[in-house]
Design a protein around this motif. Structure first.
Motif, PDB file in Angstrom:
ATOM      1  N   UNK A 229       0.876  -1.164   0.000  1.00 30.49           N
ATOM      2  CA  UNK A 229       0.000   0.000   0.000  1.00 30.49           C
ATOM      3  C   UNK A 229       0.915   1.215   0.000  1.00 30.49           C
ATOM      4  N   UNK A 230       0.876   1.970  -1.091  1.00 30.11           N
ATOM      5  CA  UNK A 230       1.770   3.114  -1.256  1.00 30.11           C
ATOM      6  C   UNK A 230       0.944   4.389  -1.172  1.00 30.11           C
ATOM      7  N   UNK A 231       1.216   5.206  -0.156  1.00 34.31           N
ATOM      8  CA  UNK A 231       0.502   6.468   0.018  1.00 34.31           C
ATOM      9  C   UNK A 231       1.407   7.604  -0.426  1.00 34.31           C
ATOM     10  N   UNK A 232       0.943   8.365  -1.403  1.00 41.53           N
ATOM     11  CA  UNK A 232       1.720   9.456  -1.979  1.00 41.53           C
ATOM     12  C   UNK A 232       1.490  10.743  -1.185  1.00 41.53           C
ATOM     13  N   UNK A 233       2.393  11.719  -1.328  1.00 42.92           N
ATOM     14  CA  UNK A 233       2.240  12.985  -0.591  1.00 42.92           C
ATOM     15  C   UNK A 233       0.908  13.692  -0.853  1.00 42.92           C
ATOM     16  N   UNK A 234       0.307  13.469  -2.034  1.00 44.20           N
ATOM     17  CA  UNK A 234      -0.990  14.091  -2.335  1.00 44.20           C
ATOM     18  C   UNK A 234      -2.165  13.256  -1.811  1.00 44.20           C
ATOM     19  N   UNK A 235      -1.851  12.227  -0.983  1.00 49.86           N
ATOM     20  CA  UNK A 235      -2.830  11.335  -0.354  1.00 49.86           C
ATOM     21  C   UNK A 235      -3.463  10.316  -1.304  1.00 49.86           C
ATOM     22  N   UNK A 236      -2.990  10.243  -2.546  1.00 42.19           N
ATOM     23  CA  UNK A 236      -3.443   9.166  -3.410  1.00 42.19           C
ATOM     24  C   UNK A 236      -2.833   7.858  -2.901  1.00 42.19           C
ATOM     25  N   UNK A 237      -3.617   6.776  -2.938  1.00 37.43           N
ATOM     26  CA  UNK A 237      -3.149   5.476  -2.454  1.00 37.43           C
ATOM     27  C   UNK A 237      -3.108   4.500  -3.613  1.00 37.43           C
ATOM     28  N   UNK A 238      -1.954   3.863  -3.795  1.00 44.59           N
ATOM     29  CA  UNK A 238      -1.752   2.849  -4.810  1.00 44.59           C
ATOM     30  C   UNK A 238      -1.620   1.503  -4.117  1.00 44.59           C
ATOM     31  N   UNK A 239      -2.400   0.518  -4.579  1.00 44.14           N
ATOM     32  CA  UNK A 239      -2.336  -0.839  -4.025  1.00 44.14           C
ATOM     33  C   UNK A 239      -1.685  -1.754  -5.055  1.00 44.14           C
ATOM     34  N   UNK A 240      -0.765  -2.588  -4.605  1.00 44.46           N
ATOM     35  CA  UNK A 240      -0.094  -3.543  -5.482  1.00 44.46           C
ATOM     36  C   UNK A 240      -0.162  -4.923  -4.836  1.00 44.46           C
ATOM     37  N   UNK A 241      -0.607  -5.911  -5.613  1.00 46.32           N
ATOM     38  CA  UNK A 241      -0.642  -7.310  -5.163  1.00 46.32           C
ATOM     39  C   UNK A 241       0.163  -8.120  -6.166  1.00 46.32           C
ATOM     40  N   UNK A 242       1.163  -8.836  -5.679  1.00 49.54           N
ATOM     41  CA  UNK A 242       2.019  -9.639  -6.549  1.00 49.54           C
ATOM     42  C   UNK A 242       1.978 -11.090  -6.077  1.00 49.54           C
ATOM     43  N   UNK A 243       1.670 -12.000  -7.006  1.00 54.83           N
ATOM     44  CA  UNK A 243       1.557 -13.428  -6.707  1.00 54.83           C
ATOM     45  C   UNK A 243       2.550 -14.184  -7.585  1.00 54.83           C
ATOM     46  N   UNK A 244       3.311 -15.105  -7.001  1.00 53.09           N
ATOM     47  CA  UNK A 244       4.263 -15.862  -7.820  1.00 53.09           C
ATOM     48  C   UNK A 244       4.515 -17.246  -7.236  1.00 53.09           C
ATOM     49  N   UNK A 245       4.887 -18.169  -8.118  1.00 51.25           N
ATOM     50  CA  UNK A 245       5.262 -19.526  -7.709  1.00 51.25           C
ATOM     51  C   UNK A 245       6.083 -20.153  -8.820  1.00 51.25           C
ATOM     52  N   UNK A 246       6.803 -21.204  -8.450  1.00 50.58           N
ATOM     53  CA  UNK A 246       7.552 -21.953  -9.436  1.00 50.58           C
ATOM     54  C   UNK A 246       6.697 -23.050 -10.059  1.00 50.58           C
ATOM     55  N   UNK A 247       6.802 -23.175 -11.372  1.00 51.29           N
ATOM     56  CA  UNK A 247       6.289 -24.321 -12.104  1.00 51.29           C
ATOM     57  C   UNK A 247       7.516 -24.933 -12.779  1.00 51.29           C
ATOM     58  N   UNK A 248       8.082 -25.951 -12.178  1.00 52.39           N
ATOM     59  CA  UNK A 248       9.309 -26.525 -12.724  1.00 52.39           C
ATOM     60  C   UNK A 248      10.438 -25.510 -12.670  1.00 52.39           C
ATOM     61  N   UNK A 249      10.957 -25.141 -13.831  1.00 47.30           N
ATOM     62  CA  UNK A 249      12.051 -24.171 -13.896  1.00 47.30           C
ATOM     63  C   UNK A 249      11.587 -22.816 -14.415  1.00 47.30           C
TER      64      UNK A 249
END
Length: 197
Positions: free
Chosen positions: A147-167
Motif C-alpha cells: 500500500x503506497x501512500x503518496x504525498x498528495x494522499x493518493x493510495x496505490x495498491x499492489x498485489x504480486x503473486x508468484x510460484x515456481x512451475x518446474x524451472x
C-alpha cells in the motif's frame, strides 16, 4: 527480475498515460501453464511496445538505485488496464534453483529490493508491505501486498503473486487506485483455473 521491473513501472505510471485498445476477448487461456482466466469487463489491452518502453524505464530506476545491471528475462502473458492507474499483468521467467538459488530466499531478496527502490525513487511516500502465501485453485503462491501512500494522499495498491512451475517462475501482478476495479481483478485471479482446459 520481472517483478522488479513491474513494480517500478507502478512509479512511472502515476505521472503518465498509455494508449490501449479495447479487447473483445475476455477469456484468456495460456497453454504454457494450462491456465484459464476471465478478464473483467472494460479492461483494455496494453501494447507490447508500450509495455516494453515502461519496463526499460523501470529497469533504469533499479539500476540507478543499486548501481547494478538488471537482466529482465520476463515473458509477458498479458497486460490489461482500466483507466490510467489500474493494471492487470501476468508473466513468467526462467528460474532454476540449481543456478538461481533458493526460491523463497530469492522472493525475500526481491521484495526488499522493491521496497528500497520505491523509497529511493519517490520521496515523501509511505509504504506498508505484507508478505504471505495464498492458494489459487489449490496451488500455493508467494504473495507481496503493498500500500503506497503518496504525498498528495493518493493510495496505490499492489498485489504480486508468484510460484515456481518446474524451472519457470509464474507471476500475476495487480495494481490499482480504484478499489472496485482492484476487487474485480483480484476476484478474476482468485477464480482462475489451472489444468482444467
Amino acid at each position: 527480475m520481472g517483478k522488479i521491473c513491474y513494480l517500478i513501472i507502478c512509479l512511472k505510471i502515476i505521472f503518465q498515460s498509455c494508449a490501449g485498445q479495447t479487447s473483445p476477448i475476455k477469456e484468456i487461456y495460456n497453454k504454457e501453464f494450462n491456465w484459464t482466466i476471465i478478464i473483467p469487463e472494460n479492461f483494455d489491452t496494453v501494447s507490447a511496445e508500450q509495455w516494453a518502453k515502461m519496463q526499460d524505464r523501470g529497469a533504469d530506476a533499479i539500476e540507478n538505485t543499486f548501481d547494478e545491471r538488471i537482466d529482465n528475462r520476463a515473458n509477458t502473458i498479458f497486460i490489461f488496464r482500466s483507466d490510467q492507474l489500474n493494471y492487470f499483468e501476468s508473466n513468467y521467467q526462467p528460474f532454476d534453483t540449481k543456478t538461481d538459488g533458493n526460491y523463497l530466499e530469492s522472493c525475500k531478496s526481491v521484495n526488499e529490493m522493491l521496497y528500497q527502490t520505491f523509497v529511493s525513487q519517490m520521496k515523501g511516500i509511505k509504504i506498508d508491505t505484507t508478505t504471505s502465501t495464498e492458494k489459487i485453485d489449490n496451488l500455493e503462491f508467494q504473495t507481496l501486498k503493498m500500500k503506497v501512500t503518496y504525498p498528495n494522499n493518493m493510495v496505490l495498491y499492489v498485489h504480486m503473486f508468484s510460484r515456481l512451475f518446474g524451472k519457470r517462475e509464474f507471476s500475476v501482478n495487480i495494481m490499482y487506485v480504484d478499489k472496485h476495479k482492484g476487487e474485480l481483478m483480484l476476484s478474476s485471479w482468485r477464480n482462475s483455473k489451472f489444468g482444467q482446459k
